[in-house]
Design a protein around this motif. Structure first.
Motif, mmCIF file in Angstrom:
data_model
loop_
_atom_site.group_PDB
_atom_site.id
_atom_site.type_symbol
_atom_site.label_atom_id
_atom_site.label_comp_id
_atom_site.label_asym_id
_atom_site.label_seq_id
_atom_site.Cartn_x
_atom_site.Cartn_y
_atom_site.Cartn_z
ATOM 1 N N GLN A 189 -1.711 -26.037 16.689
ATOM 2 C CA GLN A 189 -2.872 -25.277 16.223
ATOM 3 C C GLN A 189 -2.818 -25.091 14.709
ATOM 4 O O GLN A 189 -1.725 -25.073 14.136
ATOM 5 N N PRO A 190 -3.993 -24.914 14.070
ATOM 6 C CA PRO A 190 -5.342 -25.029 14.631
ATOM 7 C C PRO A 190 -5.773 -26.483 14.775
ATOM 8 O O PRO A 190 -5.119 -27.380 14.245
ATOM 9 N N GLN A 191 -6.859 -26.698 15.481
ATOM 10 C CA GLN A 191 -7.334 -28.048 15.740
ATOM 11 C C GLN A 191 -8.675 -28.300 15.062
ATOM 12 O O GLN A 191 -9.410 -27.363 14.718
ATOM 13 N N LEU B 210 -9.688 -22.341 8.365
ATOM 14 C CA LEU B 210 -8.909 -22.429 9.606
ATOM 15 C C LEU B 210 -7.626 -21.603 9.536
ATOM 16 O O LEU B 210 -7.078 -21.214 10.567
ATOM 17 N N THR C 288 -11.300 -29.325 16.389
ATOM 18 C CA THR C 288 -12.391 -28.806 17.219
ATOM 19 C C THR C 288 -12.761 -27.374 16.834
ATOM 20 O O THR C 288 -13.930 -26.985 16.923
ATOM 21 N N LYS C 289 -11.782 -26.587 16.405
ATOM 22 C CA LYS C 289 -12.071 -25.210 15.990
ATOM 23 C C LYS C 289 -12.921 -25.210 14.723
ATOM 24 O O LYS C 289 -13.833 -24.389 14.571
ATOM 25 N N TRP C 290 -12.620 -26.107 13.807
ATOM 26 C CA TRP C 290 -13.418 -26.223 12.584
ATOM 27 C C TRP C 290 -14.865 -26.595 12.933
ATOM 28 O O TRP C 290 -15.809 -26.025 12.398
ATOM 29 N N LYS D 168 -16.488 -25.971 15.633
ATOM 30 C CA LYS D 168 -17.191 -24.874 16.303
ATOM 31 C C LYS D 168 -17.930 -23.984 15.293
ATOM 32 O O LYS D 168 -18.962 -23.390 15.627
ATOM 33 N N ASP E 193 -9.972 -32.123 21.995
ATOM 34 C CA ASP E 193 -8.777 -31.319 21.755
ATOM 35 C C ASP E 193 -7.524 -32.171 21.878
ATOM 36 O O ASP E 193 -7.440 -33.063 22.726
#
Length: 314
Positions: free
Chosen positions: A84-86, A313, A88-90, A92, A78
C-alpha cells in the motif's frame, strides 16, 4: 459532442471549492494547501469505460512503453493487498468527481474503467521529427481513426521527436480535434527538456531550487517523468474533457484538477520539496503507489473537491 460515454449536466455554474483555510476542519495529513479554486462549469465528464489507443510515434523504448502501459492498466487493477498505497486508490480520487455532479448519488461512486484497447506503433516518422501540435495532431488522429474508433488517442513521442509547445510550455497536452475527438499527447523529455519535465528527479532551470532529488521508481528518469505528466493530464481530461467541466481560470488557459497540484507528491510538500514518499530498499527509487506486476510509480497530487486542497497518497 464527443463519442465517449459522457453525461451532459445542467449548464448552471456550480462551485466546489474555495480558497482553503487552516481552520476549515477538513484537512488531514494527506492534504496540501494551494491557492487554486476548481469550479464546475456545467459540462460533461468522462464516465463508465474509456477505451484508450496508445499511439507510439517514433522509436519509443520498450521500457517507456511498459511503464506507461502498466500505469494505465494499474488504474483499475489491485495488486498485492499487503503493498500500500496502490494506483487504484489514486484513481478513486478522479472517480470521486462523479459525486460532485448535480443530482449524483453519494452512496457509491461508479468506477471509471480505463481500458487499453489498442496499441499502435508508428515508427516511420512520416510526419517528421520537428512537429507542431496544430499540424501534427489532426493528421495522426485522422490517420488512426478507423483502427481506433471511439477511443481516446494517447500519442507518445520518442526522444528524438521535438513537439512545439510540449516541453516549452507543458510536459503533456490534452485537447480536441474538431468538435468531438479528444486526445492526449505526451512528450519525451529525455533529450529536449530534462531540466523542465524530469523534476523531482532532475534540477529545474526555473522556479524554486530543490533541496533534494529523488531517484525514479523504475530507474528511468524520462519514463517515470512521463508517467507523472500522463497522470496529471489524464485526470484533467476525465474531469474537463470539453473545457466545460471542472477547472480554474479562463477556458483557454484552464487549470485542471491535476495541474492545480503540480509538483506535489506527498504530505509536507513545499516548493522545491516533493513531500513524503517511500524509498525502495533495493533500488533506492522513490515511489508512492504500487501497480500491477510489482511495478512502482510516483504519482502526483490531485485536487480533492471535498477538502478544497491537494490530496496525496501519502
Amino acid at each position: 459532442m464527443s463519442s465517449f460515454p459522457i453525461r451532459i449536466i445542467s449548464l448552471a455554474l456550480f462551485s466546489i471549492s474555495f480558497l482553503p483555510s487552516l481552520n476549515n476542519g477538513q484537512l488531514n495529513r494527506h492534504s496540501v494547501l494551494t491557492r487554486a479554486k476548481i469550479v464546475y462549469h456545467g459540462g460533461p465528464i468522462l464516465i463508465e469505460t474509456i477505451n484508450v489507443a496508445l499511439i507510439w510515434y517514433g522509436n519509443v523504448s520498450l521500457h517507456k512503453k511498459e511503464a506507461i502501459a502498466n500505469f494505465l492498466k494499474s488504474l483499475n487493477t489491485d495488486g498485492d493487498f499487503n503493498l500500500q498505497p496502490q494506483v487504484t486508490k489514486w484513481w478513486k480520487m478522479v472517480e470521486s468527481y462523479q459525486a460532485m455532479l448535480p443530482g449524483a448519488k453519494h452512496d457509491e461512486v461508479p468506477k471509471i474503467i480505463v481500458n487499453v484497447a489498442k496499441q499502435i506503433n508508428d515508427t516511420s516518422y512520416k510526419y517528421g521529427r520537428n512537429l507542431t501540435i496544430g499540424d501534427f495532431i489532426p493528421k495522426i488522429v485522422k490517420e488512426h481513426t478507423k483502427e481506433a474508433k471511439n477511443m481516446l488517442p494517447i500519442i507518445i513521442t520518442a526522444k528524438d521527436v521535438n513537439m512545439e509547445g510540449v516541453c516549452t510550455k507543458t510536459c503533456a497536452h490534452n485537447g480536441i480535434v474538431g468538435n468531438s475527438t479528444l486526445y492526449i499527447i505526451l512528450g519525451n523529455p529525455e533529450l529536449e527538456c530534462p531540466r523542465k519535465c524530469e523534476w523531482p528527479f532532475t534540477q529545474i532551470d526555473s522556479g524554486p531550487k530543490s533541496i533534494l532529488f529523488l531517484q525514479p521508481p523504475n530507474l528511468d528518469k524520462a519514463a517515470d517523468a512521463m508517467v507523472i505528466a500522463l497522470a496529471t493530464t489524464l485526470a484533467d481530461t476525465v474531469t474537463n474533457p470539453l473545457n466545460t467541466g471542472f477547472y480554474d481560470g479562463p477556458p483557454k488557459n484552464s487549470i485542471g484538477v491535476g495541474t492545480a497540484c503540480k509538483a506535489i507528491f506527498g504530505s509536507g510538500a513545499f516548493p522545491g520539496n516533493p513531500g513524503k514518499v517511500h524509498i525502495d530498499a533495493h533500488t533506492g527509487g522513490s515511489f508512492n503507489a504500487h501497480g500491477i506486476k510489482d511495478q512502482k510509480f510516483l504519482l502526483p497530487a490531485i485536487w480533492n473537491p471535498k477538502t478544497s486542497s491537494c490530496w496525496t497518497l501519502m
